[in-house]
Design a protein around this motif. Structure first.
Motif, PDB file in Angstrom:
ATOM      1  N   GLU A   1       0.827  -1.208   0.000  1.00 18.55           N
ATOM      2  CA  GLU A   1       0.000   0.000   0.000  1.00 18.55           C
ATOM      3  C   GLU A   1       0.862   1.258   0.000  1.00 18.55           C
ATOM      4  OE1 GLU A   1      -2.841  -0.078   3.113  1.00 18.55           O
ATOM      5  OE2 GLU A   1      -3.915  -1.840   2.330  1.00 18.55           O
ATOM      6  N   GLU A   2       1.958   1.237   0.760  1.00 19.35           N
ATOM      7  CA  GLU A   2       2.857   2.394   0.778  1.00 19.35           C
ATOM      8  C   GLU A   2       3.530   2.579  -0.574  1.00 19.35           C
ATOM      9  OE1 GLU A   2       5.572   2.553   4.061  1.00 19.35           O
ATOM     10  OE2 GLU A   2       4.126   1.609   5.410  1.00 19.35           O
TER      11      GLU A   2
ATOM     12  N   SER B   1       0.993   4.126  -2.970  1.00 16.27           N
ATOM     13  CA  SER B   1       0.785   5.548  -2.671  1.00 16.27           C
ATOM     14  C   SER B   1       1.953   6.395  -3.154  1.00 16.27           C
ATOM     15  CB  SER B   1       0.577   5.722  -1.169  1.00 16.27           C
ATOM     16  OG  SER B   1       0.448   7.083  -0.837  1.00 16.27           O
TER      17      SER B   1
ATOM     18  N   LYS C   1       2.123   6.625  -7.003  1.00 12.09           N
ATOM     19  CA  LYS C   1       1.130   7.568  -7.534  1.00 12.09           C
ATOM     20  C   LYS C   1       1.665   8.995  -7.466  1.00 12.09           C
ATOM     21  CE  LYS C   1      -3.159   5.066  -6.521  1.00 12.09           C
ATOM     22  NZ  LYS C   1      -4.396   5.047  -5.689  1.00 12.09           N
ATOM     23  N   GLU C   2       2.299   9.338  -6.328  1.00 14.86           N
ATOM     24  CA  GLU C   2       2.813  10.688  -6.164  1.00 14.86           C
ATOM     25  C   GLU C   2       3.956  10.958  -7.136  1.00 14.86           C
ATOM     26  OE1 GLU C   2       4.521  13.653  -2.660  1.00 14.86           O
ATOM     27  OE2 GLU C   2       3.826  11.617  -2.182  1.00 14.86           O
TER      28      GLU C   2
END
Length: 296
Positions: A266-267, A270, A273-274
């Motif tokens: 999940e990290e 995230s 995406k950034e």
């Protein structure tokens, strides 16, 4: 292990068999001599009428003691094929077999018929891969098939046969397989990027840089680092020089850790995406690789 080593290991493990009473007689061992061989440890008795040599893989011996064969992710891990760490031991048992020893809770039993001889210590490879696809998450199953294909244990026809044996819902995964992926982390990272809508090129050769794991949307290099190949200062020097050479060609580089791809998905999603939202311009202002997890 190299692909050559993995193929050699697979050949040895998959061909491992019991020494049955018939085979023992062929070896010229009388009952008395057989008992003597067992007494000195030259042969191990795993079950009544079933013997193995001391150099037999420990996982095969364990499966044999419970009356089964090594199977599924446990067999694949013993061969050197990628599987994520899973608790327990996966053994195949033939339906209808009786008088088996009591199994501890950590033994996962797969009751099915296999294409292996009665004296085989392992399930057949294709059957084990089919079972592993059922026992793992979709992403992990794809990484396992990629690994087996990359190392030359299966070919395209075998992949088709594995998918034929699985329920129809598994068949769309064929489009996600890529035998060029050199590690489980690389496959899992590629799947994350594909799900994010990225164009991903695999194992690309760049002039002055060499081969890189992934190029995303034509500008971002993703190298999936593990301790096995990137530990020590020598490896760091090599990697930093490659990153600078790639920057000179207009690429930015990030190096997510394999263990984070495995266990902190999940990290990773995230952060990716950034990073991808920045586009090529912002990252290419720096010649330093961006440390994943601290990209701000």
């Amino acid at each position: 292990m190299s692909s050559t080593d993995i193929r050699a290991t697979a050949k040895a493990v998959l061909s491992a068999t019991f020494l049955t009473p018939h085979r023992v007689r062929e070896m010229g061992l009388t009952r008395h001599r057989l008992a003597a061989q067992v007494a000195v440890g030259a042969l191990w008795r795993v079950r009544k009428g079933r013997y193995v040599t001391p150099d037999t893989h420990p996982s095969l011996v364990e499966a044999a003691r419970y009356g089964g064969r090594l199977d599924c992710v446990s067999l694949l891990a013993a061969l050197g094929v990628f599987v994520r760490e899973r608790p327990g031991s996966h053994f195949q048992f033939t339906p209808g077999t009786t008088r088996l020893p009591v199994r501890p809770p950590e033994v996962i039993a797969h009751w099915r018929f296999v294409e292996a001889g009665d004296d085989a210590l392992t399930a057949d490879l294709l059957g084990a891969l089919v079972q592993a696809c059922r026992c793992q998450s979709p992403r992990d199953a794809i990484a396992t098939l990629d690994s087996a294909w990359h190392h030359g244990l299966i070919d395209e026809a075998d992949v088709a046969e594995i998918l034929r044996r699985l329920p129809r819902r598994f068949r769309p995964r064929r489009a996600l397989l890529d035998a060029r992926s050199e590690s489980g982390a690389e496959t899992l990272m590629r799947l994350i990027l594909v799900e994010l809508g990225c164009r991903v090129d695999v194992q690309v050769e760049l002039p002055g840089v060499g081969r890189v794991d992934l190029i995303v949307d034509g500008w971002l290099i993703v190298e999936c680092d593990s301790r096995a190949f990137h530990e020590g200062w020598t490896a760091q020097v090599r990697d930093r020089r490659r990153d600078l050479a790639a920057a000179a060609l207009g690429y930015a580089t990030i190096r997510p850790l394999a263990e984070d791809v495995y266990y902190r998905c999940e990290e990773i999603v995230s952060t990716m995406k950034e990073i991808l939202s920045w586009g090529p311009g912002r990252l290419q202002d720096s010649t330093d690789p961006v440390p994943l997890g601290r990209a701000r």
